[in-house]
Design a protein around this motif. Sequence first.
Motif, PDB file in Angstrom:
ATOM      1  N   LEU A 113       0.801  -1.221   0.000  1.00  0.00           N
ATOM      2  CA  LEU A 113       0.000   0.000   0.000  1.00  0.00           C
ATOM      3  C   LEU A 113       0.836   1.275   0.000  1.00  0.00           C
ATOM      4  O   LEU A 113       0.343   2.329  -0.436  1.00  0.00           O
ATOM      5  CB  LEU A 113      -0.936   0.004   1.207  1.00  0.00           C
ATOM      6  N   THR A 114       2.063   1.224   0.478  1.00  0.00           N
ATOM      7  CA  THR A 114       2.846   2.460   0.613  1.00  0.00           C
ATOM      8  C   THR A 114       4.191   2.418  -0.099  1.00  0.00           C
ATOM      9  O   THR A 114       4.734   3.482  -0.420  1.00  0.00           O
ATOM     10  CB  THR A 114       3.090   2.777   2.103  1.00  0.00           C
ATOM     11  N   GLU A 115       4.774   1.259  -0.346  1.00  0.00           N
ATOM     12  CA  GLU A 115       6.136   1.186  -0.879  1.00  0.00           C
ATOM     13  C   GLU A 115       6.224   0.505  -2.241  1.00  0.00           C
ATOM     14  O   GLU A 115       7.331   0.315  -2.758  1.00  0.00           O
ATOM     15  CB  GLU A 115       7.042   0.444   0.111  1.00  0.00           C
ATOM     16  N   TYR A 116       5.085   0.124  -2.817  1.00  0.00           N
ATOM     17  CA  TYR A 116       5.087  -0.569  -4.110  1.00  0.00           C
ATOM     18  C   TYR A 116       4.280   0.278  -5.091  1.00  0.00           C
ATOM     19  O   TYR A 116       3.068   0.106  -5.230  1.00  0.00           O
ATOM     20  CB  TYR A 116       4.493  -1.962  -3.941  1.00  0.00           C
ATOM     21  N   PRO A 117       4.928   1.235  -5.782  1.00  0.00           N
ATOM     22  CA  PRO A 117       4.195   2.191  -6.629  1.00  0.00           C
ATOM     23  C   PRO A 117       3.275   1.560  -7.665  1.00  0.00           C
ATOM     24  O   PRO A 117       2.199   2.112  -7.942  1.00  0.00           O
ATOM     25  CB  PRO A 117       5.320   3.007  -7.288  1.00  0.00           C
ATOM     26  N   PRO A 118       3.653   0.454  -8.305  1.00  0.00           N
ATOM     27  CA  PRO A 118       2.744  -0.093  -9.326  1.00  0.00           C
ATOM     28  C   PRO A 118       1.360  -0.464  -8.805  1.00  0.00           C
ATOM     29  O   PRO A 118       0.426  -0.589  -9.608  1.00  0.00           O
ATOM     30  CB  PRO A 118       3.493  -1.333  -9.828  1.00  0.00           C
TER      31      PRO A 118
ATOM     32  N   GLY B 120       3.743   1.659 -17.387  1.00  0.00           N
ATOM     33  CA  GLY B 120       2.769   1.195 -16.407  1.00  0.00           C
ATOM     34  C   GLY B 120       1.324   1.445 -16.767  1.00  0.00           C
ATOM     35  O   GLY B 120       0.432   1.240 -15.933  1.00  0.00           O
ATOM     36  N   SER B 121       1.049   1.846 -18.003  1.00  0.00           N
ATOM     37  CA  SER B 121      -0.339   2.184 -18.384  1.00  0.00           C
ATOM     38  C   SER B 121      -1.214   0.950 -18.560  1.00  0.00           C
ATOM     39  O   SER B 121      -2.442   1.071 -18.605  1.00  0.00           O
ATOM     40  CB  SER B 121      -0.347   2.997 -19.675  1.00  0.00           C
TER      41      SER B 121
END
Length: 328
Positions: free
Chosen positions: A81-86, A277-278
């Motif tokens: 939730l906080t450290e995995y941007p994808p 990442g789209s």
Amino acid sequence: MMLSRRRSEPAVLTPAAKSVALRRKRLRGATRTVMFLSPWLIGFGVFFVYPLLSTVYFSFMKYDGFTAPTFTGLKNWKYVLTEYPPFWQGLGNTVWLVLVMVSLRVVFGLGIGMLVTKIKMGTGFFRAAFYLPYLAPPVAATMAFAFLLNPGTGPVNHLLGAVGLPQPGWFTDPTWSKPALTMLGLWGIGDLMVIFMAALLDVPRDQYEAAQLDGAGAWNRFRYITFPNITPIILFAIVTGVIQTMQYYTQAIVAGKVASGKIGGAGEAFEPGYPHGSTWTLPQLIYNLGFQRFDTGSACVVAVILFAMAMAFTSLLLRRKSGFMRED
């Protein structure tokens, strides 16, 4: 010689004995029911309940699939939730596909179904023509679309350029990648077309005739006759479409691989989500975390969130369905 006959008198049961007999009867009925349901219950427990509980369990564990799992509390949840941007990008893409792709598929499926039911000649041909794309394998269909929408050599952009229209980058452009996937979903609209055709043909003809005699136009006939009669089918299409889109994986990852040029090769690493990442979706995140990074605990966190979202969407839609049915 006369023989005396005694009539058999039924035994009088006490209230306690009646209660015991009633409980035994109910127990026998419940046992028969469970026996008939046992194949389904076993399958439900083995293939749904156990995997679900295991997923929740491993979401609190550090586990790579090889060593013994160790308890880490909420560490996996915090990481996702906080450290995995994808994650948030994949969540946004998934919600976008659910809202846009499912809505357009339902509208297009209903429109094509109405169109085919109105055709007088060549009905069988048009039914087959619209249904056959749905039978195409997802990988082959996606690769064909990636070729047609290739920004440099694809025929679609050549036609757009010939008439003076902009030529998008499609699967190579983050702005157009999700619309391109939506076009692919609309191309394979045959499943919804068949469902809507069956529903439309089941609408009573006498209601249309009465409406025409009253001077109702095409829009009023659709609004007050067609739509109320096919509302359960529309909601069924939405519910199943939401569930399928929540599991959207194959087309997005194949389109990203083809567009990026990394479509094969043993040991060749490919990070899903191309371009930029789209095309990330939550199922791709599960694959990336669990099978590329061997972080099974974090992958289980995403799986639990995906399951919760699917249940929430489905419950909301089913409640709306119950409301529509009560209004009818």
